[in-house]
Design a protein around this motif. Sequence first.
Motif, PDB file in Angstrom:
ATOM      1  N   PHE A  30    -101.112  21.428  34.649  1.00 50.24           N
ATOM      2  CA  PHE A  30    -102.184  22.348  33.728  1.00 50.24           C
ATOM      3  C   PHE A  30    -102.667  21.087  33.071  1.00 50.24           C
ATOM      4  O   PHE A  30    -104.126  21.062  33.284  1.00 50.24           O
ATOM      5  N   GLN A  31    -102.276  19.594  32.795  1.00 46.89           N
ATOM      6  CA  GLN A  31    -103.030  18.186  32.459  1.00 46.89           C
ATOM      7  C   GLN A  31    -104.260  18.267  33.575  1.00 46.89           C
ATOM      8  O   GLN A  31    -105.176  17.600  32.888  1.00 46.89           O
ATOM      9  N   ARG A  32    -103.809  18.454  34.269  1.00 49.79           N
ATOM     10  CA  ARG A  32    -104.433  17.297  35.246  1.00 49.79           C
ATOM     11  C   ARG A  32    -105.926  18.365  35.815  1.00 49.79           C
ATOM     12  O   ARG A  32    -107.011  18.294  35.902  1.00 49.79           O
ATOM     13  N   ASN A  62    -103.331  31.090  29.050  1.00 48.44           N
ATOM     14  CA  ASN A  62    -103.730  31.553  27.216  1.00 48.44           C
ATOM     15  C   ASN A  62    -103.985  29.754  26.933  1.00 48.44           C
ATOM     16  O   ASN A  62    -105.042  30.357  25.430  1.00 48.44           O
ATOM     17  N   TYR A  63    -104.768  29.313  27.194  1.00 45.63           N
ATOM     18  CA  TYR A  63    -105.517  28.225  27.337  1.00 45.63           C
ATOM     19  C   TYR A  63    -106.939  29.034  27.178  1.00 45.63           C
ATOM     20  O   TYR A  63    -107.606  28.433  25.768  1.00 45.63           O
ATOM     21  N   LEU A  65    -107.294  32.017  27.053  1.00 41.47           N
ATOM     22  CA  LEU A  65    -108.398  32.801  25.873  1.00 41.47           C
ATOM     23  C   LEU A  65    -108.369  32.232  24.653  1.00 41.47           C
ATOM     24  O   LEU A  65    -109.288  32.792  23.985  1.00 41.47           O
ATOM     25  N   ILE A  66    -107.948  31.171  24.587  1.00 44.42           N
ATOM     26  CA  ILE A  66    -107.784  30.785  22.848  1.00 44.42           C
ATOM     27  C   ILE A  66    -109.160  30.002  23.245  1.00 44.42           C
ATOM     28  O   ILE A  66    -109.994  29.754  21.777  1.00 44.42           O
ATOM     29  N   GLN A  67    -109.913  29.403  24.273  1.00 41.99           N
ATOM     30  CA  GLN A  67    -111.183  28.803  24.119  1.00 41.99           C
ATOM     31  C   GLN A  67    -112.046  30.004  24.067  1.00 41.99           C
ATOM     32  O   GLN A  67    -113.427  29.620  24.263  1.00 41.99           O
ATOM     33  N   LYS A  68    -111.704  31.320  24.260  1.00 42.78           N
ATOM     34  CA  LYS A  68    -112.749  31.729  24.092  1.00 42.78           C
ATOM     35  C   LYS A  68    -113.590  32.393  25.097  1.00 42.78           C
ATOM     36  O   LYS A  68    -115.150  32.582  25.358  1.00 42.78           O
ATOM     37  N   ILE A  69    -112.682  31.968  26.996  1.00 41.14           N
ATOM     38  CA  ILE A  69    -113.454  31.754  27.744  1.00 41.14           C
ATOM     39  C   ILE A  69    -113.159  32.990  28.133  1.00 41.14           C
ATOM     40  O   ILE A  69    -112.267  33.568  28.346  1.00 41.14           O
ATOM     41  N   ILE A  87    -109.121  40.371  31.057  1.00 44.55           N
ATOM     42  CA  ILE A  87    -107.808  40.484  30.431  1.00 44.55           C
ATOM     43  C   ILE A  87    -108.292  39.641  29.381  1.00 44.55           C
ATOM     44  O   ILE A  87    -108.513  39.400  29.045  1.00 44.55           O
ATOM     45  N   ASP A  88    -107.024  40.044  28.278  1.00 51.59           N
ATOM     46  CA  ASP A  88    -107.209  39.525  27.066  1.00 51.59           C
ATOM     47  C   ASP A  88    -105.260  39.584  26.464  1.00 51.59           C
ATOM     48  O   ASP A  88    -104.187  39.519  27.464  1.00 51.59           O
ATOM     49  N   LYS A  89    -105.162  38.977  25.711  1.00 51.26           N
ATOM     50  CA  LYS A  89    -103.062  39.161  25.071  1.00 51.26           C
ATOM     51  C   LYS A  89    -103.139  40.034  24.844  1.00 51.26           C
ATOM     52  O   LYS A  89    -101.655  39.763  25.475  1.00 51.26           O
ATOM     53  N   ASP A  90    -103.541  41.113  24.739  1.00 58.67           N
ATOM     54  CA  ASP A  90    -103.299  42.429  24.398  1.00 58.67           C
ATOM     55  C   ASP A  90    -102.681  43.587  26.407  1.00 58.67           C
ATOM     56  O   ASP A  90    -102.490  44.609  25.957  1.00 58.67           O
ATOM     57  N   THR A  91    -103.775  42.687  27.542  1.00 59.19           N
ATOM     58  CA  THR A  91    -102.949  43.226  28.937  1.00 59.19           C
ATOM     59  C   THR A  91    -102.433  43.656  28.629  1.00 59.19           C
ATOM     60  O   THR A  91    -101.257  43.319  28.429  1.00 59.19           O
TER      61      THR A  91
END
Length: 186
Positions: A30-32, A62-63, A65-69, A87-91
């Motif tokens: 994930f970091q890479r 989640n990252y 989605l938080i970034q509004k992508i 999708i979104d967080k409620d899917t």
Amino acid sequence: MTKNELRKKALCKRKQLNSDYKNLCDKIIFQRLLIYLKNKQINNIFIYLNLVNEVDTKHIINYFLIQKINVYVPKIIDNKEMVAIKIDKDTEYKKNSLKINEPLEGIQISPEKLDLCIIPIVGFDENCNRLGFGRGYYDRFLKRTPMSCLRIGLAYEVQKCKAIPIEKHDITLDCIITEKRIYFPV
């Protein structure tokens, strides 16, 4: 080795990963990925929903989605075509005939509008040739994405094969990210 032999060997190695080690590898991958994507313009991302032994994508999703992508995931239509569903967080999800989670509903996007595709891998080689489950969904889907779309595979180093036999329909990825390094085609 044939693709089926390589597939069995890679799946066996992946399944044998210790869960603590796998979780550590998922964080490193994930970091890479984030470092690699820094300063790249991404509006629409297509990403798989991981199976038990695959590189975990929940934190990545989640990252973004938080970034509004805009995040899209695969859905199989009539057992032959893969489409991208927003999708979104409620899917809400349900398992398909292959036992893979898919969104119950959502807006479909054309592959031509994607900026980034994050692809699951069964096995891979140093030239970023990917081995999947052999159904061809991702190769057919990726053929419809623009040349500007980044095609990134996520895998564990144990899934690396000496060489993947290539067929004319196979798509080479732009890079493959593991816990050890990032591979680029030679």
